[in-house]
Design a protein around this motif. Structure first.
Motif, mmCIF file in Angstrom:
data_model
loop_
_atom_site.group_PDB
_atom_site.id
_atom_site.type_symbol
_atom_site.label_atom_id
_atom_site.label_comp_id
_atom_site.label_asym_id
_atom_site.label_seq_id
_atom_site.Cartn_x
_atom_site.Cartn_y
_atom_site.Cartn_z
ATOM 1 N N PHE A 31 0.852 -1.188 0.000
ATOM 2 C CA PHE A 31 0.000 0.000 0.000
ATOM 3 C C PHE A 31 0.883 1.231 0.000
ATOM 4 O O PHE A 31 2.072 1.171 0.311
ATOM 5 N N TYR A 75 -1.147 8.727 -0.559
ATOM 6 C CA TYR A 75 -1.173 9.828 -1.529
ATOM 7 C C TYR A 75 -2.015 10.960 -0.953
ATOM 8 O O TYR A 75 -2.614 10.821 0.113
ATOM 9 N N HIS A 133 -5.855 9.644 -1.537
ATOM 10 C CA HIS A 133 -6.246 8.237 -1.447
ATOM 11 C C HIS A 133 -5.108 7.387 -0.894
ATOM 12 O O HIS A 133 -3.978 7.843 -0.783
ATOM 13 N N GLY A 150 -3.347 3.924 -2.032
ATOM 14 C CA GLY A 150 -3.239 2.937 -3.094
ATOM 15 C C GLY A 150 -3.006 1.574 -2.468
ATOM 16 O O GLY A 150 -2.180 1.426 -1.572
ATOM 17 N N PHE A 151 -3.755 0.584 -2.922
ATOM 18 C CA PHE A 151 -3.635 -0.785 -2.420
ATOM 19 C C PHE A 151 -3.321 -1.657 -3.614
ATOM 20 O O PHE A 151 -4.011 -1.591 -4.636
ATOM 21 N N TYR A 152 -2.260 -2.453 -3.518
ATOM 22 C CA TYR A 152 -1.715 -3.187 -4.660
ATOM 23 C C TYR A 152 -1.659 -4.691 -4.364
ATOM 24 O O TYR A 152 -0.635 -5.198 -3.920
ATOM 25 N N TYR A 177 -14.698 2.042 -6.730
ATOM 26 C CA TYR A 177 -13.438 2.754 -6.557
ATOM 27 C C TYR A 177 -12.710 2.865 -7.891
ATOM 28 O O TYR A 177 -12.977 2.107 -8.824
ATOM 29 N N LYS A 178 -11.758 3.763 -7.954
ATOM 30 C CA LYS A 178 -10.872 3.817 -9.107
ATOM 31 C C LYS A 178 -9.908 2.640 -8.989
ATOM 32 O O LYS A 178 -9.301 2.432 -7.938
ATOM 33 N N TRP A 179 -9.806 1.855 -10.058
ATOM 34 C CA TRP A 179 -8.949 0.678 -10.006
ATOM 35 C C TRP A 179 -8.292 0.463 -11.362
ATOM 36 O O TRP A 179 -8.703 1.009 -12.376
ATOM 37 N N SER A 206 -4.322 -2.801 -9.004
ATOM 38 C CA SER A 206 -4.387 -1.834 -7.905
ATOM 39 C C SER A 206 -5.790 -1.261 -7.759
ATOM 40 O O SER A 206 -6.605 -1.319 -8.672
ATOM 41 N N VAL A 207 -6.014 -0.695 -6.574
ATOM 42 C CA VAL A 207 -7.264 0.004 -6.301
ATOM 43 C C VAL A 207 -6.946 1.204 -5.415
ATOM 44 O O VAL A 207 -6.020 1.158 -4.606
ATOM 45 N N GLN A 208 -7.704 2.276 -5.614
ATOM 46 C CA GLN A 208 -7.508 3.500 -4.824
ATOM 47 C C GLN A 208 -8.684 3.679 -3.875
ATOM 48 O O GLN A 208 -9.840 3.718 -4.311
#
Length: 139
Positions: A73, A76, A79, A81-83, A99-101, A105-107
């Protein structure tokens, strides 16, 4: 919103220096308290899901591994970021669609509650993948 304890310029300078954070604690300390708290929640969720996980810094961000890295992770301005990698993103696509992805990854926006249960489920999924990979290599 200012997310770094010493301002973005100072954080950018630290990141540009040849030195990366030596620990997850050092990484977290570069952020303002609100962001530190959110990242600490993510960290504890991962460690509770997989108690044997080892914390490392990889690619300049917190990473959590058993045999191989399960998840990363990063903090930012707006957000976390999770990876977890592409397979996990694909497996949880229905859960992350709000979510934005991207492929791996996903934010998670900082102005919304961090979905700790989802992070736990993804981490457990990655642990199962990691264990299966180890079993397959042992056979």
């Amino acid at each position: 919103m200012e997310c770094f304890a010493y301002g973005y310029e100072q954080y950018a300078q630290v990141m540009m220096d040849a030195r990366k954070p030596a620990s997850v604690d050092e990484y977290l300390s570069a952020f303002v308290p609100d962001v530190q708290e959110a990242m600490q929640q993510v960290r504890m969720t991962i460690k509770q899901a997989v108690p044997q996980v080892i914390e490392v810094i990889s690619y300049g961000m917190p990473a959590f591994k058993v045999n191989k890295v399960l998840v990363y992770f990063a903090g930012y301005a707006r957000h976390i970021g999770f990876y977890p990698g592409a397979a996990a993103i694909n497996a949880f696509k229905a859960d992350i669609e709000r979510y934005k992805w991207a492929k791996g990854s996903v934010q998670f926006p900082l102005d919304q509650p961090i979905p700790l249960d989802l992070i736990k489920r993804i981490t457990l999924f990655r642990m199962a993948e990691d264990a299966e990979t180890k079993r397959a290599k042992s056979s």
